[in-house]
Motif scaffolding. Structure first.
Motif, mmCIF file in Angstrom:
data_model
loop_
_atom_site.group_PDB
_atom_site.id
_atom_site.type_symbol
_atom_site.label_atom_id
_atom_site.label_comp_id
_atom_site.label_asym_id
_atom_site.label_seq_id
_atom_site.Cartn_x
_atom_site.Cartn_y
_atom_site.Cartn_z
ATOM 1 N N LEU A 53 0.827 -1.207 0.000
ATOM 2 C CA LEU A 53 0.000 0.000 0.000
ATOM 3 C C LEU A 53 0.863 1.260 0.000
ATOM 4 O O LEU A 53 0.573 2.229 -0.718
ATOM 5 C CB LEU A 53 -0.927 0.014 1.212
ATOM 6 N N LEU A 54 1.914 1.245 0.803
ATOM 7 C CA LEU A 54 2.777 2.430 0.879
ATOM 8 C C LEU A 54 3.506 2.662 -0.440
ATOM 9 O O LEU A 54 3.781 3.806 -0.816
ATOM 10 C CB LEU A 54 3.768 2.272 2.029
ATOM 11 N N LEU A 60 1.727 7.416 -6.304
ATOM 12 C CA LEU A 60 0.757 8.504 -6.421
ATOM 13 C C LEU A 60 1.425 9.855 -6.184
ATOM 14 O O LEU A 60 1.193 10.814 -6.936
ATOM 15 C CB LEU A 60 -0.374 8.289 -5.422
ATOM 16 N N ARG A 61 2.274 9.939 -5.171
ATOM 17 C CA ARG A 61 2.979 11.205 -4.902
ATOM 18 C C ARG A 61 3.876 11.591 -6.079
ATOM 19 O O ARG A 61 3.935 12.758 -6.478
ATOM 20 C CB ARG A 61 3.830 11.088 -3.635
ATOM 21 N N LEU A 62 4.599 10.609 -6.625
ATOM 22 C CA LEU A 62 5.495 10.897 -7.741
ATOM 23 C C LEU A 62 4.724 11.405 -8.959
ATOM 24 O O LEU A 62 5.146 12.359 -9.630
ATOM 25 C CB LEU A 62 6.292 9.647 -8.113
ATOM 26 N N PRO A 76 -3.777 12.691 -11.605
ATOM 27 C CA PRO A 76 -3.939 11.336 -11.076
ATOM 28 C C PRO A 76 -4.996 11.280 -9.979
ATOM 29 O O PRO A 76 -5.322 12.289 -9.357
ATOM 30 C CB PRO A 76 -2.559 11.026 -10.496
ATOM 31 N N ARG A 77 -5.517 10.082 -9.758
ATOM 32 C CA ARG A 77 -6.441 9.878 -8.643
ATOM 33 C C ARG A 77 -6.122 8.547 -7.984
ATOM 34 O O ARG A 77 -5.547 7.647 -8.605
ATOM 35 C CB ARG A 77 -7.892 9.891 -9.124
ATOM 36 N N SER A 350 7.283 5.098 6.345
ATOM 37 C CA SER A 350 6.417 6.268 6.205
ATOM 38 C C SER A 350 6.980 7.179 5.116
ATOM 39 O O SER A 350 7.930 6.834 4.414
ATOM 40 C CB SER A 350 6.354 7.009 7.544
ATOM 41 N N HIS A 351 6.382 8.333 4.999
ATOM 42 C CA HIS A 351 6.915 9.353 4.075
ATOM 43 C C HIS A 351 7.221 10.600 4.899
ATOM 44 O O HIS A 351 6.314 11.323 5.257
ATOM 45 C CB HIS A 351 5.900 9.690 2.984
#
Length: 463
Positions: A53-54, A60-62, A76-77, A350-351
């Motif tokens: 999941l991470l 998604l962040r990229l 993106p979604r 984490s991020h």
């Protein structure tokens, strides 16, 4: 008695199944008793699916930041059901892999609940009520642990979640309150914030990630707050009231407030699975829900051993696996080194990521060491700048007199892949001299590890 084994292991998680493989390699007739899925919580409902999941959150962040890298993409979604489906598929694939390993090594797998039955015997009870007795010269308890419940917030699978609901959510809430900001809580905060949930973290300790170096934890907290995650440290849940539209949670301590939330995720620690194991009347001692052992997994009852989460902290899969190997090799008379918890690396995905090994700066000073501390920020690392990953740093703690590497702590992109370098250094009893003379490749993030060592001795080259 229907079967007899040299070694029987109760629990097929990362401690149990690895111990079984090592025992089979050493020629022991071995059985694993597992009442759920091989691989345990870690593989099926913990370490592995959370990382899947991470990873989706990282992608998604990229993509959202693609323009900064000169890449034009449509908006993106987050397709959370697809993310969850991929996560479950990854866990299922690895579960099959463990089953294959058991077959490959000739380990007998018995599906059921194992309970000590005295005199080197185990009762194995299946879900349909059938029971059988097996004999074993040695018995290893590797039953793991479970989430610590909160009386005022009992998990209902709907609006109060454990890690299981968080990994396969019934729906995506607008607001989420996470109780507990250790590794599990912070990882889920990173994921759910990335997919658009308004996240609040509550932690009883004075800071998030309380087992990590204070400087590193502060950097993570700062980044999470910049991202939009609310943090209340030094704060406890005083009360909770469920309403028509969610929960009203009263906080006390560092932040006294009332918060409205749709879902509460309970990540407030774990308790060992010591119930229904037949420990009564044995010399096995339990303290604070965990079985007391020595450095080889031995309990107070001859022939009975315990490894992994049920045997206490650190509650990490790789610690469980290592304990399993040590335990089995000691049973076989190979004289392995006992487990040293100070040399067990810890990672939070984490991020940004966090990775550490050994003593924190505060722990080293409290232990009486005169320390040398070195730091190197990723903002001065060429590869990090090229990647757009300049947040974070590498930090090392040395004993001033001997040059022993007492601890290493990192925060930033992919530091979980780099901490092994410091782990190997500690295992080899390397001093600062060897670490400074090592040649690390350029350009890599790992150069920050080298520069941090140089900085501890006033020799940093790029800051």
């Amino acid at each position: 008695m229907t079967s007899s084994f040299d070694l029987a292991i109760v629990g097929g998680g990362p401690g149990g199944y690895v111990a079984a493989i090592r025992a089979a390699q050493l020629g022991m007739r071995t059985a694993v008793i597992e009442k759920a899925a091989l691989g345990g919580i870690c593989l099926n409902w913990g370490c592995i699916p959370t990382k899947a999941l991470l990873r989706s959150a990282d992608v998604l962040r990229l993509v959202k930041d693609a323009a900064a890298y000169g890449v034009a993409v449509a908006e993106p979604r987050a397709d959370v059901p697809a993310m969850v489906a991929r996560s479950r598929a990854v866990a299922a694939q690895l579960n099959k892999g463990v089953a294959h390993l058991m077959k490959k090594h000739g380990v007998t797998v018995l599906n059921g609940h194992g309970r000590l039955a005295g005199q080197g015997r185990l009762q194995v009870s299946t879900a349909d009520g059938q029971a059988s007795i097996i004999g074993a010269g040695h018995i290893v308890l590797a039953t793991g642990a479970r989430a610590r419940p909160l009386p005022q917030l009992p998990v209902d699978g709907s609006t109060v979640w454990s890690y299981r609901e968080a990994l396969a959510p019934p729906s995506i809430p607008r607001r989420m309150l996470i109780v507990g900001a250790g590794a599990i809580g912070v990882e889920f905060a990173s994921f759910y914030h990335a997919v658009g949930v308004q996240v609040t973290l509550v932690e009883m300790a004075e800071r998030i990630l309380p087992t990590e170096d204070a400087e590193i934890a502060a950097q993570v907290a700062s980044q999470l707050r910049r991202d939009g995650i609310a943090i209340h440290a030094g704060t406890r849940v005083e009360g909770a009231r469920r309403g028509a539209s969610g929960w009203t949670v009263t906080l006390a301590g560092g932040a006294s407030a009332q918060l409205e939330t749709d879902v509460v995720l309970v990540a407030a620690g774990i308790v060992g699975n010591v119930e229904e194991l037949g420990l009564e009347g044995t010399g096995v001692r339990v303290e604070r829900t965990h079985i007391v052992t020595d450095g080889f997994g031995r309990t107070g009852e001859p022939g009975i051993y315990a490894i992994g989460d049920v045997a206490g902290p650190p509650w990490l899969a790789h610690k469980a696996s290592h304990e399993g190997v040590i335990c089995v090799e000691n049973i076989a008379g190979l004289q392995p080194h006992p487990l040293d918890p100070r040399r067990i690396p810890a990672c939070t995905y984490s991020h940004p990521q966090v990775a550490s090994i050994g003593l924190t700066e505060a722990q080293a000073i409290a232990a009486g060491h005169r320390v040398r501390v070195g730091r190197f920020p990723f903002s001065a690392n060429g590869k990090a700048i090229a990647m757009g990953a300049t947040a974070g740093l590498a930090k090392v703690v040395f004993d001033e007199g001997s040059g022993e590497l007492l601890g290493a702590h990192m925060v930033g992109d992919e530091v979980t892949e780099m901490i092994q370098g410091y782990g190997i250094a500690q295992a080899l009893e390397t001093t600062e001299a060897e670490l400074m003379s090592a040649v690390l490749p350029h350009p890599t993030l790992s150069e920050a590890m080298h520069e941090a060592v140089l900085d501890a001795y006033g020799r940093a080259l790029h800051i």
